[in-house]
Design a protein around this motif. Structure first.
Motif, PDB file in Angstrom:
ATOM      1  N   GLY A  56     -84.035  78.377-107.702  1.00  0.00           N
ATOM      2  CA  GLY A  56     -83.309  78.136-106.464  1.00  0.00           C
ATOM      3  C   GLY A  56     -81.815  78.026-106.694  1.00  0.00           C
ATOM      4  N   TYR A  57     -81.077  77.725-105.610  1.00  0.00           N
ATOM      5  CA  TYR A  57     -79.623  77.653-105.691  1.00  0.00           C
ATOM      6  C   TYR A  57     -79.213  76.496-106.596  1.00  0.00           C
ATOM      7  CZ  TYR A  57     -74.745  77.425-104.237  1.00  0.00           C
ATOM      8  OH  TYR A  57     -73.381  77.409-104.230  1.00  0.00           O
ATOM      9  N   PRO A  58     -78.357  76.737-107.605  1.00  0.00           N
ATOM     10  CA  PRO A  58     -78.020  75.694-108.575  1.00  0.00           C
ATOM     11  C   PRO A  58     -76.990  74.692-108.070  1.00  0.00           C
ATOM     12  CG  PRO A  58     -76.837  77.683-109.109  1.00  0.00           C
ATOM     13  CD  PRO A  58     -77.746  78.033-107.950  1.00  0.00           C
ATOM     14  N   GLY A  59     -76.445  74.919-106.898  1.00  0.00           N
ATOM     15  CA  GLY A  59     -75.404  74.039-106.381  1.00  0.00           C
ATOM     16  C   GLY A  59     -74.015  74.601-106.633  1.00  0.00           C
ATOM     17  N   ASP A  60     -73.062  74.190-105.783  1.00  0.00           N
ATOM     18  CA  ASP A  60     -71.697  74.722-105.898  1.00  0.00           C
ATOM     19  C   ASP A  60     -71.047  74.373-107.231  1.00  0.00           C
ATOM     20  OD1 ASP A  60     -72.078  75.630-103.357  1.00  0.00           O
ATOM     21  OD2 ASP A  60     -70.606  74.303-102.396  1.00  0.00           O
ATOM     22  N   ALA A  61     -71.413  73.216-107.798  1.00  0.00           N
ATOM     23  CA  ALA A  61     -70.792  72.804-109.055  1.00  0.00           C
ATOM     24  C   ALA A  61     -71.094  73.775-110.187  1.00  0.00           C
ATOM     25  CB  ALA A  61     -71.250  71.397-109.436  1.00  0.00           C
ATOM     26  N   ALA A  62     -72.159  74.563-110.041  1.00  0.00           N
ATOM     27  CA  ALA A  62     -72.508  75.540-111.075  1.00  0.00           C
ATOM     28  C   ALA A  62     -71.767  76.863-110.895  1.00  0.00           C
ATOM     29  CB  ALA A  62     -74.014  75.796-111.069  1.00  0.00           C
ATOM     30  N   ILE A  63     -71.066  76.998-109.794  1.00  0.00           N
ATOM     31  CA  ILE A  63     -70.360  78.253-109.510  1.00  0.00           C
ATOM     32  C   ILE A  63     -68.965  78.169-110.103  1.00  0.00           C
ATOM     33  CG2 ILE A  63     -69.703  79.900-107.723  1.00  0.00           C
ATOM     34  CD1 ILE A  63     -72.707  79.349-107.955  1.00  0.00           C
ATOM     35  N   HIS A  64     -68.875  78.433-111.378  1.00  0.00           N
ATOM     36  CA  HIS A  64     -67.574  78.443-112.038  1.00  0.00           C
ATOM     37  C   HIS A  64     -67.706  79.169-113.370  1.00  0.00           C
ATOM     38  CE1 HIS A  64     -69.433  74.915-114.032  1.00  0.00           C
ATOM     39  NE2 HIS A  64     -68.669  75.261-115.057  1.00  0.00           N
ATOM     40  N   ASP A  65     -66.584  79.591-113.871  1.00  0.00           N
ATOM     41  CA  ASP A  65     -66.530  80.213-115.194  1.00  0.00           C
ATOM     42  C   ASP A  65     -66.135  79.128-116.185  1.00  0.00           C
ATOM     43  OD1 ASP A  65     -65.757  81.538-117.564  1.00  0.00           O
ATOM     44  OD2 ASP A  65     -65.223  83.354-116.444  1.00  0.00           O
ATOM     45  N   PRO A  66     -66.986  78.805-117.156  1.00  0.00           N
ATOM     46  CA  PRO A  66     -66.680  77.696-118.061  1.00  0.00           C
ATOM     47  C   PRO A  66     -65.494  77.947-118.979  1.00  0.00           C
ATOM     48  CG  PRO A  66     -68.607  78.887-118.820  1.00  0.00           C
ATOM     49  CD  PRO A  66     -68.277  79.450-117.465  1.00  0.00           C
ATOM     50  N   ASP A  67     -65.052  79.197-119.077  1.00  0.00           N
ATOM     51  CA  ASP A  67     -63.999  79.532-120.039  1.00  0.00           C
ATOM     52  C   ASP A  67     -62.608  79.636-119.428  1.00  0.00           C
ATOM     53  OD1 ASP A  67     -65.860  79.714-122.155  1.00  0.00           O
ATOM     54  OD2 ASP A  67     -66.422  81.731-121.483  1.00  0.00           O
ATOM     55  N   VAL A  68     -62.514  79.751-118.108  1.00  0.00           N
ATOM     56  CA  VAL A  68     -61.208  79.882-117.457  1.00  0.00           C
ATOM     57  C   VAL A  68     -61.140  78.933-116.274  1.00  0.00           C
ATOM     58  CG1 VAL A  68     -60.999  82.298-118.143  1.00  0.00           C
ATOM     59  CG2 VAL A  68     -61.909  81.729-115.876  1.00  0.00           C
ATOM     60  N   VAL A  69     -59.940  78.716-115.765  1.00  0.00           N
ATOM     61  CA  VAL A  69     -59.762  77.876-114.578  1.00  0.00           C
ATOM     62  C   VAL A  69     -60.443  78.543-113.388  1.00  0.00           C
ATOM     63  CG1 VAL A  69     -58.081  76.950-112.941  1.00  0.00           C
ATOM     64  CG2 VAL A  69     -57.620  76.857-115.405  1.00  0.00           C
ATOM     65  N   THR A  70     -61.192  77.740-112.644  1.00  0.00           N
ATOM     66  CA  THR A  70     -61.884  78.242-111.457  1.00  0.00           C
ATOM     67  C   THR A  70     -61.303  77.585-110.215  1.00  0.00           C
ATOM     68  OG1 THR A  70     -63.976  78.663-112.600  1.00  0.00           O
ATOM     69  CG2 THR A  70     -64.083  78.312-110.219  1.00  0.00           C
ATOM     70  N   VAL A  71     -61.040  78.395-109.195  1.00  0.00           N
ATOM     71  CA  VAL A  71     -60.631  77.888-107.886  1.00  0.00           C
ATOM     72  C   VAL A  71     -61.680  78.303-106.871  1.00  0.00           C
ATOM     73  CG1 VAL A  71     -58.898  77.939-106.054  1.00  0.00           C
ATOM     74  CG2 VAL A  71     -58.174  77.993-108.452  1.00  0.00           C
ATOM     75  N   GLN A  72     -62.219  77.349-106.142  1.00  0.00           N
ATOM     76  CA  GLN A  72     -63.163  77.627-105.059  1.00  0.00           C
ATOM     77  C   GLN A  72     -62.457  77.395-103.731  1.00  0.00           C
ATOM     78  OE1 GLN A  72     -66.329  74.840-105.768  1.00  0.00           O
ATOM     79  NE2 GLN A  72     -67.419  76.202-107.193  1.00  0.00           N
ATOM     80  N   LEU A  73     -62.490  78.386-102.859  1.00  0.00           N
ATOM     81  CA  LEU A  73     -61.845  78.288-101.559  1.00  0.00           C
ATOM     82  C   LEU A  73     -62.917  78.182-100.476  1.00  0.00           C
ATOM     83  CD1 LEU A  73     -59.387  78.419 -99.666  1.00  0.00           C
ATOM     84  CD2 LEU A  73     -59.542  80.921 -99.788  1.00  0.00           C
ATOM     85  N   TYR A  74     -62.852  77.116 -99.686  1.00  0.00           N
ATOM     86  CA  TYR A  74     -63.819  76.856 -98.619  1.00  0.00           C
ATOM     87  C   TYR A  74     -63.140  76.909 -97.256  1.00  0.00           C
ATOM     88  CZ  TYR A  74     -66.940  74.722-102.158  1.00  0.00           C
ATOM     89  OH  TYR A  74     -67.744  74.485-103.248  1.00  0.00           O
ATOM     90  N   ARG A  83     -77.615  71.340-105.463  1.00  0.00           N
ATOM     91  CA  ARG A  83     -78.601  72.356-105.829  1.00  0.00           C
ATOM     92  C   ARG A  83     -79.838  72.208-104.961  1.00  0.00           C
ATOM     93  NH1 ARG A  83     -82.647  70.741-109.396  1.00  0.00           N
ATOM     94  NH2 ARG A  83     -82.547  68.538-110.027  1.00  0.00           N
ATOM     95  N   ASP A  84     -80.622  73.280-104.899  1.00  0.00           N
ATOM     96  CA  ASP A  84     -81.858  73.310-104.119  1.00  0.00           C
ATOM     97  C   ASP A  84     -83.036  73.207-105.080  1.00  0.00           C
ATOM     98  OD1 ASP A  84     -83.970  73.711-102.475  1.00  0.00           O
ATOM     99  OD2 ASP A  84     -83.276  75.614-101.620  1.00  0.00           O
ATOM    100  N   PRO A  85     -83.673  72.028-105.187  1.00  0.00           N
ATOM    101  CA  PRO A  85     -84.746  71.851-106.170  1.00  0.00           C
ATOM    102  C   PRO A  85     -86.106  72.318-105.666  1.00  0.00           C
ATOM    103  CG  PRO A  85     -84.344  69.792-105.036  1.00  0.00           C
ATOM    104  CD  PRO A  85     -83.384  70.802-104.452  1.00  0.00           C
ATOM    105  N   ARG A  86     -86.140  72.802-104.416  1.00  0.00           N
ATOM    106  CA  ARG A  86     -87.446  73.114-103.845  1.00  0.00           C
ATOM    107  C   ARG A  86     -88.043  74.405-104.373  1.00  0.00           C
ATOM    108  NH1 ARG A  86     -85.617  72.726 -97.690  1.00  0.00           N
ATOM    109  NH2 ARG A  86     -83.918  73.911 -98.673  1.00  0.00           N
ATOM    110  N   ARG A  87     -87.183  75.246-104.893  1.00  0.00           N
ATOM    111  CA  ARG A  87     -87.691  76.533-105.371  1.00  0.00           C
ATOM    112  C   ARG A  87     -87.367  76.723-106.833  1.00  0.00           C
ATOM    113  NH1 ARG A  87     -84.867  80.567-101.105  1.00  0.00           N
ATOM    114  NH2 ARG A  87     -85.254  79.401 -99.170  1.00  0.00           N
ATOM    115  N   ARG A  88     -88.263  77.431-107.484  1.00  0.00           N
ATOM    116  CA  ARG A  88     -87.945  77.863-108.841  1.00  0.00           C
ATOM    117  C   ARG A  88     -86.849  78.915-108.737  1.00  0.00           C
ATOM    118  NH1 ARG A  88     -92.702  80.100-112.560  1.00  0.00           N
ATOM    119  NH2 ARG A  88     -93.343  77.920-112.255  1.00  0.00           N
TER     120      ARG A  88
END
Length: 730
Positions: free
Chosen positions: A670-688, A663-668
């Motif tokens: 700001g970006y929460p980080g990749d770990a926050a990019i998911h749906d808590p209710d279903v399986v999430t797949v991140q493709l990089y 996450r990016d703590p420099r801004r209010r």
């Protein structure tokens, strides 16, 4: 290399075996090998040899044919059973390859000196018997440039000289210990000669032990594994055949992903083979349970040996003496495996020595009461043995000769401290005490009684299976066999029998087809059930409670896997309609899909290789299979991270430090980080897509590498899961 006569090799036609590239010819020397193996009773009959020969021919027929001049490589798997005669299969494969034009045959044999010596002597003895007065092989053991370069150069010259007709050409047979220093020397030797026109065969015995980098707790591939890859790089035209008796699914899947095998063959067994099913299903009375109170850690400081050990020794000596009464000159051995810790080896050897000394003394004593009491104990054990050997000689015939076998039994510890190897020719009665050196690949001749007072908690399924030295060709004396185990270990073996048969049955159904198809089918057909009981006792199959994120750390491990994954990503994502996520300025895109589609068309085909990704990824796949069985309509959030643009990722010890951006703590806000990019209710797949960099971030190791991260919602991640075949499914 001198040209071969065209009629000696037949390329496959429509009636040939599925998957075969050519048909190996059976020549005179192969029949000479048959006579030798049958005469020395290494194979029971000509029919037994024919079975081994036909299996070897199926393997060789799928190797690169020896007549081609173009460079290339292929990889195959040969999957057998523990103690089922894999060395004989490799021997026949070697001779079949030589007689069909392969000129370099390399066997990677044994990770310890005793195993290497055992394998070398078997190969050289059996292959040397083929010659009929003419030399067929130039044999090398652990060769090196400074001692063998001239001989290698002369052989290569011979193969390319038309004045040396094929019938008189020598083949180069190399037996090398699977240890990185010996492998490095072989690599340097191969590098010193031109093998561009030479057909080569590499046979890796017990491939899953070091041929596969299967150490999940080690962040770096083993040196031995790297050396094997370097040896292959020195062979412009070769096939690499991996022999294994481990049908454990995660290992096979890692082999498939890492090496992309072109074929797999199942090895059968001959008449009289007794494996897991014989001991743990058909003849379960041969299994005896050691109570927890008699485990080694419970007996520390005890002067007297445990009662179960005494019973095991009585059973062993009765069986050995019965063989003597019947005038059979057979080996009879007992194996005691108390622990990998050497102080326990010393304790058990002292117990066995004290007991045999006392028994000898009592049986020679004039004290009738003491002698009768001891013989009564033996008679009770005899009654137990008679239940599985109805035609055992009468106890009255055995009792007078017991002291002969008790006196002549050689008691020996076999571990790293042992200065001498077991001399099987000097004596027919052995009691061996040890640990790791008595594991995988070690043959205990005439083994009838095994005593292993060690729980299964610290062993994985592969280790458990490979410790089963009592498997083998024991049909003629199976009733004399006994295996003493703790209850949990006996349960583990029983479960493993079903797991093994399920995997082999699947491979049989996919014979001649791509192993990539088998890999996908295994996941879709996997028999599992959620449980709290650690049945298979394997940290890769037994999945820990609550692990929610899986992130690749080795997407660059195999160049072949990277190329396959690139192609898969392109074909799968081409028609997907990703929608940019406005909350983060559209830096990522999302599409929601049925999880079944994502799993079958993408994840089940995506290559996860290396010690971390291969095994941890397997665990995630298992959870997804179970989730889909519970909810076939489950959804999946599929994210295209960075909208497909490549990100730089540094490595440490060849592992990506963290696939996720923090996450990016420099801004209010700001970006929460990749770990926050998911749906808590279903399986999430991140493709990089990542550019893999070195530790300093200054050099690109591999650009444009696909990588994935998977998030499991809590209701999917919670609960232990063990892979176990359902009743009746094999």
């Amino acid at each position: 290399m001198a040209r071969r006569k065209a009629e000696k090799i037949t390329f496959r036609d429509d009636g040939a075996q599925a998957g075969a590239l050519w048909t190996p010819a059976f020549r005179e020397d192969l029949f000479q090998l048959r006579q030798h193996l049958v005469a020395t009773k290494k194979l029971g009959s000509q029919g037994a040899f024919d079975r081994v020969r036909d299996e070897a021919a199926r393997i060789l027929g799928q190797c690169l044919p020896p007549t081609g001049s173009e460079q290339g490589r292929s990889t195959g798997l040969a999957i057998g059973y523990v103690q089922s005669g894999k060395t004989l299969s490799m021997t026949v494969l070697t001779e079949l390859a030589r007689s069909n034009g392969f000129r370099v045959i390399i066997v990677l044999a044994g990770t310890t000196k005793n195993l290497f010596k055992q394998s070398r002597e078997r190969f050289e003895g059996d292959l040397g018997a083929v010659a009929l007065g003419r030399q067929r092989y130039r044999m090398f053991a652990n060769p090196a440039v400074d001692t063998h370069a001239r001989e290698f150069e002369a052989l290569v010259e011979e193969w390319s000289d038309d004045d040396f007709d094929e019938a008189n050409q020598l083949a180069c047979f190399v037996c090398v210990m699977k240890q990185h220093q010996h492998l490095e020397k072989l690599r340097d030797l191969l590098e010193s000669v031109d093998l561009s026109r030479v057909s080569c065969l590499v046979i890796d015995d017990e491939a899953d032990q070091a041929g596969l980098n299967n150490k999940p707790l080690d962040p770096q591939p083993s040196t031995t594994y790297r050396r094997i890859r370097e040896i292959r790089d020195q062979l412009p035209r070769h096939t690499y055949v991996q022999y294994t008796a481990t049908p454990q699914a995660p290992l096979l899947i890692s082999l498939v992903d890492m090496l992309s095998p072109d074929f797999a063959e199942l090895l059968g067994t001959g008449d009289g083979y007794t494996g897991g099913r014989a001991f743990f299903v058909q003849q379960s009375s041969l299994i005896k349970i050691i109570p927890p109170s008699e485990f080694p850690d419970q007996l520390a400081g005890s002067v007297e040996p445990p009662a179960s050990l005494l019973e095991a020794m009585r059973i062993y000596f009765i069986g050995a003496t019965a063989s003597r009464v019947q005038n059979k000159a057979d080996h009879r051995s007992m194996l005691i495996h108390p622990s990998f810790r050497r102080p326990y080896h010393t304790q058990y050897e002292e117990w066995v020595t004290q007991v045999t000394k006392r028994w000898r003394s009592v049986l020679r004593s004039d004290d009738d009461e003491e002698r009768d009491a001891l013989l009564e104990e033996f008679k009770q054990s005899y009654a137990v043995l008679k239940k599985t050997v109805p035609d055992i000689p009468a106890f009255e015939d055995i009792a007078p000769k017991l002291k002969i076998d008790i006196t002549r039994a050689v008691i020996k510890t076999v571990n790293g401290d042992a200065l001498e190897e077991v001399d099987w020719k000097a004596n027919y009665r052995h009691i061996l005490v040890g640990g790791t050196k008595l594991d995988r690949g070690y043959t205990v001749q005439g083994l009838t009684v095994s005593y292993m007072p060690r729980g299964a908690g610290t062993w994985n399924a592969d280790t458990i299976q490979q410790r089963a030295r009592w498997f083998g060709y024991k049909g003629e004396y199976l009733g004399y066999c006994r295996v003493y185990l703790p209850q949990d270990l006996a349960d583990a073996y029983s479960a493993y029998v079903e797991h093994e048969e399920h995997v082999r049955a699947q491979l049989e159904r996919h014979r001649g087809r791509s192993l990539r198809d088998w890999r996908r089918a295994f996941y879709l057909e996997m028999p599992m059930r959620p449980t709290r009981q650690n049945v298979l006792l394997d940290p890769y199959v037994h999945l820990s409670d609550g692990a929610t994120w899986f992130k690749q750390r080795e997407p660059h491990f195999s160049a072949e896997a990277v190329e396959r994954n690139r192609s898969l990503v392109s074909s799968f994502t081409r028609k997907l309609k990703f929608v940019p996520i406005e909350a983060h300025n559209g830096r990522h895109s999302l599409v929601r899909l049925p999880l079944k589609r994502v799993f079958e068309d993408f994840l089940a085909q995506y290559g996860l290789v290396g010690s971390h990704d291969g095994f941890h990824g397997f665990g995630v796949m298992c959870r997804l299979v179970e989730h889909l069985r519970r909810d076939g309509d489950a959804k999946c959030a599929f994210y295209l991270m960075g909208n497909g643009e490549a990100r730089d990722r540094r490595t440490s010890n060849d592992l990506i430090d963290n696939l996720h951006q923090g996450r990016d703590p420099r801004r209010r806000n700001g970006y929460p980080g990749d770990a926050a990019i998911h749906d808590p209710d279903v399986v999430t797949v991140q493709l990089y897509t990542v550019n893999v960099l070195d530790e300093n971030g200054s050099t690109t190791i591999m650009p444009g590498v696909p990588a994935i991260a998977i998030h499991l919602p809590r209701h999917v991640a919670d609960g232990d899961l063990v892979i176990q075949p359902r009743a009746g499914q094999a």
